[in-house]
Design an enzyme around this catalytic site. Structure first.
Site, PDB file in Angstrom:
ATOM      1  N   ASP A 225      71.207  72.712 -29.588  1.00 17.46           N
ATOM      2  CA  ASP A 225      70.698  73.672 -30.576  1.00 17.46           C
ATOM      3  C   ASP A 225      71.296  73.435 -31.973  1.00 17.46           C
ATOM      4  O   ASP A 225      72.318  72.771 -32.119  1.00 17.46           O
ATOM      5  CB  ASP A 225      71.076  75.102 -30.158  1.00 17.46           C
ATOM      6  N   HIS A 366      75.522  72.058 -28.674  1.00 15.49           N
ATOM      7  CA  HIS A 366      75.144  71.985 -30.086  1.00 15.49           C
ATOM      8  C   HIS A 366      75.477  70.604 -30.628  1.00 15.49           C
ATOM      9  O   HIS A 366      76.657  70.224 -30.639  1.00 15.49           O
ATOM     10  CB  HIS A 366      75.879  73.078 -30.866  1.00 15.49           C
TER      11      HIS A 366
HETATM   12 ZN    ZN Z   1      71.607  78.526 -32.270  1.00 14.36          ZN
END
Ligand code: ZN
Length: 416
Positions: A225, A366
């Site tokens: 993400d 991430h």
């Molecule tokens: Zn996020």
């Protein structure tokens, strides 16, 4: 005159008898020598041999049976006068398990044929080479160790399991996977199993290159993400060279800054996901804001790749009926949170993954952190050794026969 002739004849006869006698004696001596020489060469032959051993993978080695035999009746050949040690005692010792080393050079965890080499122990080996070799000839015969599959035994194209039944369906045998179909024979070539097409070699082995995934091994979806970011290209190159795929839930505000990364994602079979434009908590936005957050990101991705994102991950994983209503794609959450944004530590992230990952997981990470990229690179190598396969979210859903639909929420794709 006459007398002299007779005497000479007599003398000639004596000479002839004498000569014949000498020849006979010489011949006898020759035979005697030959016998002695022959006897010198014909030492007793002692054969020390290892019998063949069979075992199954992962069992402990049962030991090798070593036996000594002699080809002739060796009577009382004395090897060591001081200790009254005879050849007979030497042979008895070997047969009682003493005086030798017999060790297989084998990997007991792997099916295969190995050699069990045998030799006298150091003490006896030295004695033999110093003196005993004059008393007998020693022949050492290595044995064979057959390590059988821990799963069972082959019977042509069929496989008999340990309980005596024939293997049916999917089976991992050694490092390979097979599918045993009708008549319990393994499938070859292109085949449909459970409504999916699979490829097998002529030897029945599941073709690792041709198949999307192996149904006997765990499969997960890695998701990233908040990117793309500075480390995304490094991650993509690693995924490509390691045959792994991932899904990227991107922020619309960043997409246009990393066009090469976005193109590369598609090129190597990764999936494009939508993570809103400005990381807005969608449950707090108005209908118009939610729609705009989603559509702007779709358009940014489409501008680079010609296609919209195929799935959406709402920021913070937060959604409500309004978000589900407005979302034009399936909503993908996660089942394993690596806490990489909090840890920012390669070892901690690896441990978090290692301790909980399982078949069907959707893993949240991430790609904007260096530590995350380093950790997942190392974990991919480690998990692939355990058989893990890395597919995109849509592929994972497909192999689990889950039809993804718009506005619906998915956390994992565990086997039902
Ligand atoms: Zn996020």
């Amino acid at each position: 005159m006459k007398k002299m002739v007779i005497r000479r004849r007599k003398r000639n006869r004596y000479k002839r008898v004498l000569r014949a006698g000498l020849v006979i004696i010489a011949l006898a001596l020759l035979v005697l020598f030959a016998v002695l020489i022959f006897r010198e060469k014909e030492l007793p032959v002692v054969r020390v041999s290892v019998s063949d051993v069979e075992m199954r993978e992962d069992e402990s080695f049962p030991g090798a049976k070593v036996s000594a035999t002699c080809d002739v009746d060796f009577g009382k050949v004395i090897l060591d006068r001081k200790n009254k040690y005879t050849l007979e005692m030497f042979i008895d010792d070997i047969n009682n398990g003493m005086g030798y080393v017999a060790e297989p050079n084998a990997d007991f965890t792997k099916e295969g044929d190995y050699l069990i080499s045998v030799d006298l122990n150091q003490e006896l080996r030295e004695k033999y080479e110093e003196k005993w070799y004059k008393k007998f000839n020693l022949v050492m015969q290595d044995g064979h160790l057959h390590v059988k599959s821990k799963h069972g035994d082959w019977d042509g194209k069929m496989f008999v399991l340990l309980d005596g039944s024939y293997a049916e369906g999917w089976h991992d045998i050694g490092d390979d996977t097979y599918y045993f179909g009708e008549n319990n024979e393994y499938l070859v070539g292109e085949q449909v199993v459970d409504e999916r097409t699979y490829y097998f070699g002529d030897d029945g082995k599941f073709d690792k290159e041709k198949n999307l995934y192996n149904p006997t091994k765990p499969v997960v979806a890695l998701t990233f993400d908040d990117g793309p970011g500075a480390y995304t290209m490094e991650l993509l190159e690693f995924l490509e060279s390691n045959g792994a795929k991932a899904t990227f839930f991107m922020l619309g505000s960043k997409v246009s800054k990393y066009p090469d990364e976005v193109k590369k994602m598609l090129e190597i079979g990764c999936e494009l996901g939508n993570h809103s434009t400005n990381h807005l908590q969608l449950t707090k936005g108005s209908n118009g804001e939610v729609d705009s957050e989603i559509q702007k990101t779709h358009n940014a991705i489409k501008e680079i790749t010609g296609q919209k994102a195929s799935c959406i991950r709402p920021p913070y994983g937060s959604y409500n009926d309004k978000v589900k209503e407005i979302a034009d794609k399936p909503l993908i959450l996660w089942s394993l949170d690596t806490l990489d944004w909090e840890y920012r530590d390669v070892e901690k992230i690896k441990n978090e993954i290692r301790k909980t990952i399982k078949d069907g997981d959707v893993v949240l990470m991430h790609d904007i952190y260096d530590t995350t990229v380093q950790a997942i690179k190392e974990m991919i190598v480690e998990l692939q050794e355990e058989g893990y396969q890395f597919l995109t979210v849509s592929e994972l859903a497909e192999v689990r026969n889950v039809e993804l639909s718009r506005g619906k929420v998915y956390n994992n794709f565990y086997k039902k």
